[in-house]
Design a protein around this motif. Structure first.
Motif, PDB file in Angstrom:
ATOM      1  N   ALA A   1      -0.258  -3.932 -11.025  1.00 28.95           N
ATOM      2  CA  ALA A   1      -1.038  -2.771 -11.458  1.00 28.95           C
ATOM      3  C   ALA A   1      -0.172  -1.979 -12.428  1.00 28.95           C
ATOM      4  O   ALA A   1       0.991  -1.682 -12.125  1.00 28.95           O
TER       5      ALA A   1
ATOM      6  N   GLN B   1      -8.845   0.403  -2.213  1.00 37.76           N
ATOM      7  CA  GLN B   1      -8.940   0.756  -3.628  1.00 37.76           C
ATOM      8  C   GLN B   1      -7.567   1.075  -4.210  1.00 37.76           C
ATOM      9  O   GLN B   1      -6.626   1.370  -3.481  1.00 37.76           O
ATOM     10  N   ILE B   2      -7.489   1.011  -5.543  1.00 34.49           N
ATOM     11  CA  ILE B   2      -6.348   1.540  -6.280  1.00 34.49           C
ATOM     12  C   ILE B   2      -6.876   2.630  -7.208  1.00 34.49           C
ATOM     13  O   ILE B   2      -7.874   2.435  -7.916  1.00 34.49           O
TER      14      ILE B   2
ATOM     15  N   LEU C   1      -5.006  -4.338 -14.267  1.00 30.91           N
ATOM     16  CA  LEU C   1      -4.859  -4.852 -12.912  1.00 30.91           C
ATOM     17  C   LEU C   1      -4.902  -6.368 -12.969  1.00 30.91           C
ATOM     18  O   LEU C   1      -5.800  -6.941 -13.589  1.00 30.91           O
TER      19      LEU C   1
ATOM     20  N   ARG D   1       1.272   5.538  -2.006  1.00 33.07           N
ATOM     21  CA  ARG D   1       1.182   6.348  -3.217  1.00 33.07           C
ATOM     22  C   ARG D   1       2.556   6.384  -3.854  1.00 33.07           C
ATOM     23  O   ARG D   1       3.571   6.564  -3.171  1.00 33.07           O
TER      24      ARG D   1
ATOM     25  N   PHE E   1       0.825  -1.206   0.000  1.00 28.50           N
ATOM     26  CA  PHE E   1       0.000   0.000   0.000  1.00 28.50           C
ATOM     27  C   PHE E   1       0.865   1.265   0.000  1.00 28.50           C
ATOM     28  O   PHE E   1       1.973   1.293   0.515  1.00 28.50           O
TER      29      PHE E   1
ATOM     30  N   TRP F   1      -5.591   5.323 -10.283  1.00 26.26           N
ATOM     31  CA  TRP F   1      -4.567   5.726 -11.242  1.00 26.26           C
ATOM     32  C   TRP F   1      -4.738   7.221 -11.505  1.00 26.26           C
ATOM     33  O   TRP F   1      -5.853   7.682 -11.795  1.00 26.26           O
TER      34      TRP F   1
ATOM     35  N   ASP G   1      -4.367  -7.214  -1.928  1.00 24.84           N
ATOM     36  CA  ASP G   1      -4.109  -6.651  -0.601  1.00 24.84           C
ATOM     37  C   ASP G   1      -3.324  -7.598   0.305  1.00 24.84           C
ATOM     38  O   ASP G   1      -3.215  -7.364   1.507  1.00 24.84           O
TER      39      ASP G   1
ATOM     40  N   PHE H   1       0.119   5.938  -8.744  1.00 28.51           N
ATOM     41  CA  PHE H   1      -0.761   4.939  -8.161  1.00 28.51           C
ATOM     42  C   PHE H   1      -1.037   5.345  -6.717  1.00 28.51           C
ATOM     43  O   PHE H   1      -0.116   5.732  -5.987  1.00 28.51           O
TER      44      PHE H   1
ATOM     45  N   TRP I   1      -2.611   3.259  -3.785  1.00 30.17           N
ATOM     46  CA  TRP I   1      -3.037   1.890  -3.463  1.00 30.17           C
ATOM     47  C   TRP I   1      -3.278   1.788  -1.961  1.00 30.17           C
ATOM     48  O   TRP I   1      -2.348   1.952  -1.173  1.00 30.17           O
TER      49      TRP I   1
END
Length: 280
Positions: free
Chosen positions: A100, A152-153, A119, A67, A65, A155, A177, A146, A148
């Protein structure tokens, strides 16, 4: 506070917490070493591609997880048959990998270039969405991101969301996850997929800079996965897409989308119908 100001405040708060990674110390070239050039301070990296090789690199750290922001400038002019990438991928390369993608597909002119997103979860993909660029991607650097989270993810292109994929309660809808992922970049020959390369235009190039992250560093202990966010989750862990961002995604789809797996009759199943209904 209106939605736009809420979005701007969140963006500024989050950007302030981003940390820069160094291409010399935080990233390792995985192939095409002779086709990679890095600046002395490690803030920039360039890939070259010719008839003999392209190049690829990955982060030394794994993340679960976060950014991830990268500024990228693509090759020009005619780069049909080339793909420049910025993507997340679980270190394992077996049948059950997570991934991703941002894949930037070259064309006969920069107007023909495409942003290809996908994905893959537990080795199952076919969730492609493709967009025209809203700008010339070879004339200057642009930021691709990204975001994540456990929910959620998202873009982003230059801070504008273009796609979201949510975790749903339906167990048939897979979500990445459980596996840490590294950040990868590459420039490679995609003749079999996107068309014949005109080698008269070689060497092709891709430029990367301003690699920033705000992420949870992860590691494995046998089959268990831990991260430095496990005890004290960061403030963005529970972030949900703002209504303003959802509207932005819808507008980007209307103006720039050229392919959506949700509209592909050969790919739509009962499961993907649920997926698509919950992701604008």
């Amino acid at each position: 506070m209106n939605l736009f100001m809420s979005f701007l405040l969140l963006f500024l708060l989050y950007t302030d917490k981003l940390a820069g990674l160094n291409f010399n110390t935080d990233v390792t070239v995985t192939w095409g070493q002779s086709h990679v050039a890095k600046s002395r301070n490690g803030e920039e990296m360039e890939f070259k591609m010719d008839q003999y090789s392209g190049a690829s690199a990955q982060t030394n750290a794994d993340f679960l997880f976060g950014r991830f922001d990268m500024r990228v400038k693509l090759n020009s002019p005619d780069s049909t048959g080339t793909i420049t990438t910025f993507y997340l991928h679980s270190p394992n390369r077996d049948l059950w990998w997570d991934e991703a993608d941002f894949e930037f597909i070259g064309g006969s002119s920069t107007a023909d270039y495409k942003i290809h997103t996908n994905l893959i979860t537990d080795g199952i993909g076919n969730r492609e969405q493709q967009f025209r660029f809203p700008f010339d991607p070879a004339s200057n650097y642009h930021t691709y991101s990204f975001f994540w989270t456990p929910q959620q993810i998202i873009w982003y292109v230059d801070g504008i969301p273009i796609r979201v994929y949510r975790k749903l309660s339906d167990s048939r809808i897979l979500y990445p996850d459980k596996q840490p992922m590294k950040v990868y970049t590459s420039l490679w020959n995609s003749t079999a997929w996107t068309g014949e390369v005109n080698w008269k235009n070689a060497p092709f190039s891709a430029h990367y800079r301003n690699f920033y992250v705000n992420a949870c560093v992860a590691w494995r202990d046998g089959s268990n996965v831990s991260s430095n966010c496990k005890i004290v989750p960061p403030f963005w862990f529970t972030y949900k897409l703002l209504p303003l961002e959802r509207d932005m995604i819808i507008r980007m789809r209307e103006q720039y989308m050229t392919y959506d797996y949700c509209n592909d009759k050969e790919k739509v199943t009962d499961v993907t119908s649920i997926e698509c209904a919950n992701n604008p």
